[in-house]
Each structure stands twice: as C-alpha cells, then as structure tokens.
Design a protein around this motif. Structure first.
Motif, PDB file in Angstrom:
ATOM      1  N   GLY A   1     -10.668   7.315   2.691  1.00  0.00           N
ATOM      2  CA  GLY A   1     -10.537   6.010   3.314  1.00  0.00           C
ATOM      3  C   GLY A   1      -9.236   5.798   4.064  1.00  0.00           C
ATOM      4  N   ARG A   2      -8.347   6.825   4.081  1.00  0.00           N
ATOM      5  CA  ARG A   2      -7.101   6.734   4.835  1.00  0.00           C
ATOM      6  C   ARG A   2      -6.889   8.026   5.596  1.00  0.00           C
ATOM      7  NH1 ARG A   2      -4.223   3.995  -0.015  1.00  0.00           N
ATOM      8  NH2 ARG A   2      -4.359   1.810   0.571  1.00  0.00           N
ATOM      9  N   THR A   3      -6.078   7.975   6.656  1.00  0.00           N
ATOM     10  CA  THR A   3      -5.758   9.187   7.392  1.00  0.00           C
ATOM     11  C   THR A   3      -4.673   9.966   6.644  1.00  0.00           C
ATOM     12  OG1 THR A   3      -4.013   8.142   8.703  1.00  0.00           O
ATOM     13  CG2 THR A   3      -6.285   8.028   9.573  1.00  0.00           C
ATOM     14  N   CYS A   4      -4.571  11.255   6.965  1.00  0.00           N
ATOM     15  CA  CYS A   4      -3.524  12.074   6.358  1.00  0.00           C
ATOM     16  C   CYS A   4      -2.141  11.518   6.699  1.00  0.00           C
ATOM     17  CB  CYS A   4      -3.647  13.515   6.839  1.00  0.00           C
ATOM     18  SG  CYS A   4      -5.152  14.350   6.249  1.00  0.00           S
ATOM     19  N   SER A   5      -1.992  10.977   7.912  1.00  0.00           N
ATOM     20  CA  SER A   5      -0.731  10.362   8.303  1.00  0.00           C
ATOM     21  C   SER A   5      -0.386   9.179   7.412  1.00  0.00           C
ATOM     22  CB  SER A   5      -0.804   9.919   9.772  1.00  0.00           C
ATOM     23  OG  SER A   5       0.387   9.275  10.171  1.00  0.00           O
ATOM     24  N   ASP A   6      -1.376   8.353   7.092  1.00  0.00           N
ATOM     25  CA  ASP A   6      -1.147   7.218   6.205  1.00  0.00           C
ATOM     26  C   ASP A   6      -0.731   7.686   4.813  1.00  0.00           C
ATOM     27  OD1 ASP A   6      -1.693   5.341   8.122  1.00  0.00           O
ATOM     28  OD2 ASP A   6      -3.759   4.976   7.484  1.00  0.00           O
ATOM     29  N   TRP A   7      -1.410   8.723   4.312  1.00  0.00           N
ATOM     30  CA  TRP A   7      -1.058   9.241   2.986  1.00  0.00           C
ATOM     31  C   TRP A   7       0.388   9.729   2.966  1.00  0.00           C
ATOM     32  CZ3 TRP A   7      -3.404   7.705  -0.985  1.00  0.00           C
ATOM     33  CH2 TRP A   7      -4.793   7.514  -1.011  1.00  0.00           C
ATOM     34  N   GLU A   8       0.827  10.328   4.069  1.00  0.00           N
ATOM     35  CA  GLU A   8       2.201  10.828   4.108  1.00  0.00           C
ATOM     36  C   GLU A   8       3.209   9.674   4.108  1.00  0.00           C
ATOM     37  OE1 GLU A   8       3.512  14.634   5.462  1.00  0.00           O
ATOM     38  OE2 GLU A   8       4.226  13.659   7.288  1.00  0.00           O
ATOM     39  N   VAL A   9       2.889   8.604   4.809  1.00  0.00           N
ATOM     40  CA  VAL A   9       3.765   7.438   4.793  1.00  0.00           C
ATOM     41  C   VAL A   9       3.885   6.894   3.371  1.00  0.00           C
ATOM     42  CG1 VAL A   9       4.001   5.045   5.549  1.00  0.00           C
ATOM     43  CG2 VAL A   9       3.354   6.803   7.196  1.00  0.00           C
ATOM     44  N   LEU A  10       2.746   6.804   2.682  1.00  0.00           N
ATOM     45  CA  LEU A  10       2.754   6.269   1.320  1.00  0.00           C
ATOM     46  C   LEU A  10       3.525   7.174   0.370  1.00  0.00           C
ATOM     47  CD1 LEU A  10      -0.959   5.073   0.995  1.00  0.00           C
ATOM     48  CD2 LEU A  10       1.053   3.704   1.520  1.00  0.00           C
ATOM     49  N   SER A  11       3.281   8.485   0.445  1.00  0.00           N
ATOM     50  CA  SER A  11       3.946   9.405  -0.483  1.00  0.00           C
ATOM     51  C   SER A  11       5.449   9.453  -0.233  1.00  0.00           C
ATOM     52  CB  SER A  11       3.342  10.811  -0.361  1.00  0.00           C
ATOM     53  OG  SER A  11       3.608  11.384   0.907  1.00  0.00           O
ATOM     54  N   SER A  12       5.851   9.257   1.006  1.00  0.00           N
ATOM     55  CA  SER A  12       7.272   9.302   1.336  1.00  0.00           C
ATOM     56  C   SER A  12       8.046   8.129   0.736  1.00  0.00           C
ATOM     57  CB  SER A  12       7.464   9.321   2.855  1.00  0.00           C
ATOM     58  OG  SER A  12       6.901  10.497   3.425  1.00  0.00           O
ATOM     59  N   PHE A  13       7.335   7.047   0.411  1.00  0.00           N
ATOM     60  CA  PHE A  13       7.982   5.874  -0.191  1.00  0.00           C
ATOM     61  C   PHE A  13       7.670   5.733  -1.678  1.00  0.00           C
ATOM     62  CE2 PHE A  13       8.744   4.725   4.113  1.00  0.00           C
ATOM     63  CZ  PHE A  13       9.756   3.782   4.108  1.00  0.00           C
ATOM     64  N   ASP A  14       6.820   6.578  -2.212  1.00  0.00           N
ATOM     65  CA  ASP A  14       6.384   6.465  -3.597  1.00  0.00           C
ATOM     66  C   ASP A  14       7.413   7.114  -4.514  1.00  0.00           C
ATOM     67  OD1 ASP A  14       5.069   6.412  -6.015  1.00  0.00           O
ATOM     68  OD2 ASP A  14       3.127   6.985  -5.182  1.00  0.00           O
ATOM     69  N   ASP A  15       8.087   6.297  -5.330  1.00  0.00           N
ATOM     70  CA  ASP A  15       9.128   6.827  -6.201  1.00  0.00           C
ATOM     71  C   ASP A  15       8.740   6.755  -7.685  1.00  0.00           C
ATOM     72  OD1 ASP A  15       9.227   4.125  -6.575  1.00  0.00           O
ATOM     73  OD2 ASP A  15      11.349   3.875  -6.083  1.00  0.00           O
TER      74      ASP A  15
END
Length: 277
Positions: A84-98
């Motif tokens: 349900g999300r693009t790979c680009s979106d997943w990367e944005v989320l993972s980059s901020f997920d602490d």
C-alpha cells in the motif's frame, strides 16, 4: 515557503497537497480511521513529509532504522508499490523510525523493493530457502502483512493508516527449526472446482504443501489467531512471492505463495495429497 517539487508524491499525496493541508494542522486534532490526511495530527509527523518533499529538513539525530537497502545505496525502483506504499515512502518512514524492532517492520521490504538481499535463486525451489526471509503483502492503505520463516517465523498484521501507530497483531508462529520441517501436505479441496478452504483464488498451479502458523494473539470467542501459507508450484515463477492473502474465516488467514518448480517430488509429511488445480 514554496515547495521545491510540488508534484512529488509522498505518502499518497503530492507535496503541494501536503503544503496546503499543513496550513490547517490545528484543525486536524481528531484523526479519522483510514484517512491518511487526518492521521497526521502533529508537527512531528509532518517533519517526515517535509523530508520526503525535499524541503531541506535533515534526518533526526541519533540512530534510526536507516535506508531500506542494506548497503545504504539508492532504491532500484522507488515507485514500486509494497503493502500500500511505494518503496520511496517506506524509506522515508524507516529513516525517521527510531524505535526498536526495525527488522520486524522493514526487514523484508528491501528484497521486495529490489535491493540485493543476497538471496540467489537456484534453478528449483526447496522450502528451506525461505528460512530467515520475510515476505510482505498488502493491497490497501489499511493493513500490511509480514511473513517470516524459520525457527523464529511469524505471520503478522501491521497497521498502515497512521504513522504513529506501530501496533503489530501476531496471526501465528511457525513450528520447526526450518520451513522445510514445517511444511505439511495440503488439505483436500473443499469443492469440485478444487478450491481450498478460501484464500487461494489467485493460485494457478499445483498446491504442494502448507505452512501453518499457530498461537497468535487472542481473538475473542474465536480463540487465538492462526494463519496458513499455501505453497503453489507455478510455471514461470522465478522466485517465491505472496500473490494473495485473505481472512478466509474470522481470525483465520490464508496466504498463497507462488514458488518455482520444487527440487524433488516430495514435500512435507508423507509427500502425498498433492492438489492439482
């Protein structure tokens, strides 16, 4: 300020649309379930979107889950849709997920997004090749499912509509030290058309076995959740892939995995009961 790339799509909306929505943030304090826009009720959440839109905001200080590809390189196909999300979106989320548990949320996305995950496919398939791997499936913006195999294998459901909601519902756990040990012969077809007990409408091949996940989270009067992964030997399949996933009955989930031709004639249990579709 003006948005550098108004037409760029981030988390389902263009940056221009997010820029407009951010102007009304004080009115978005009551999120509505399933509405991506209204799930962003804090400035902290909008910081993720600012980064995705290239507004100059850097990554947060301290360790995070980082980029999707293990080598830290760029995504081969940023626009590919995964859960349900693009790979680009997943990367944005993972980059901020602490938060802890990065592997549970992003561990298998790198492979689905085309990163070199080190899984070289042999000319044939053996269930043991699934060990240590995580597969994702999702066809909406509400849920994503992750399925991992091996001694710590887990079938889980994850929420998608709210970035701040990282709840995971465990459907079940696999048994055995290897996926090869957990494969059992498939159940007989439920009807004359050869369809199983639900969830395999997308299967187009020979059902060679099932991997059952049990002992999931409680589901009221229905007991604990359970899941089944149906292995379907499929002509033309180059690698294992989850092609459908349904809740066949309440809290009873069935995933169909297309796989290449098996390396040998037997699978699971006594190797009997192969079901031709």
């Amino acid at each position: 300020d003006d948005v550098p790339d108004p037409g760029r799509v981030v988390l389902g909306k263009t940056c221009e649309e997010w820029h407009y929505d951010a102007s009304y943030l004080p009115w978005l304090a009551d999120p509505k379930e399933g509405d991506v826009l209204l799930s962003f009720g804090t400035c902290e959440s909008l910081e993720i979107i600012e980064h995705g839109c290239g507004c100059g905001r850097g990554l947060p200080p301290g360790p995070t889950c980082g980029r999707i590809c293990p080598d830290g390189g760029p995504l081969p196909d940023p626009s590919r849709a995964v859960g349900g999300r693009t790979c680009s979106d997943w990367e944005v989320l993972s980059s901020f997920d602490d938060e802890p548990g990065c592997g549970d949320r992003y561990g298998g996305i790198s492979e689905v997004c085309g990163c070199d995950a080190g899984h070289e496919q042999a000319g044939c398939f053996d269930p043991g090749q699934l060990d240590g791997r995580t597969f994702f499936y999702g066809d909406s913006t509400r849920f994503q499912y992750s399925l991992s195999f091996g001694p710590d294998g887990r079938f889980a459901q994850q929420y998608l509509w709210n970035l701040e909601d990282k709840r995971v519902i465990v459907v079940g756990y696999s048994g055995g030290a290897s996926a090869a040990d957990a494969v059992s012969s498939p159940k007989p077809p439920a009807g004359a058309d050869g369809a199983g007990g639900g969830g395999d409408a997308d299967a187009d091949g020979t059902v060679r076995g099932e991997i059952v996940f049990t002992g999931g989270f409680p589901c009221g009067r229905y007991g604990t959740r359970t899941g089944v992964v149906r292995l379907v030997e499929t002509d033309g399949a180059a690698r294992p892939e989850i092609v459908s996933l349904t809740e066949a009955e309440t809290c009873r989930y069935v995933a169909v995995m297309n796989v290449p031709k098996f390396c040998d004639g037997g699978v699971g249990g006594d190797g009997d009961g192969l079901m031709q579709r």
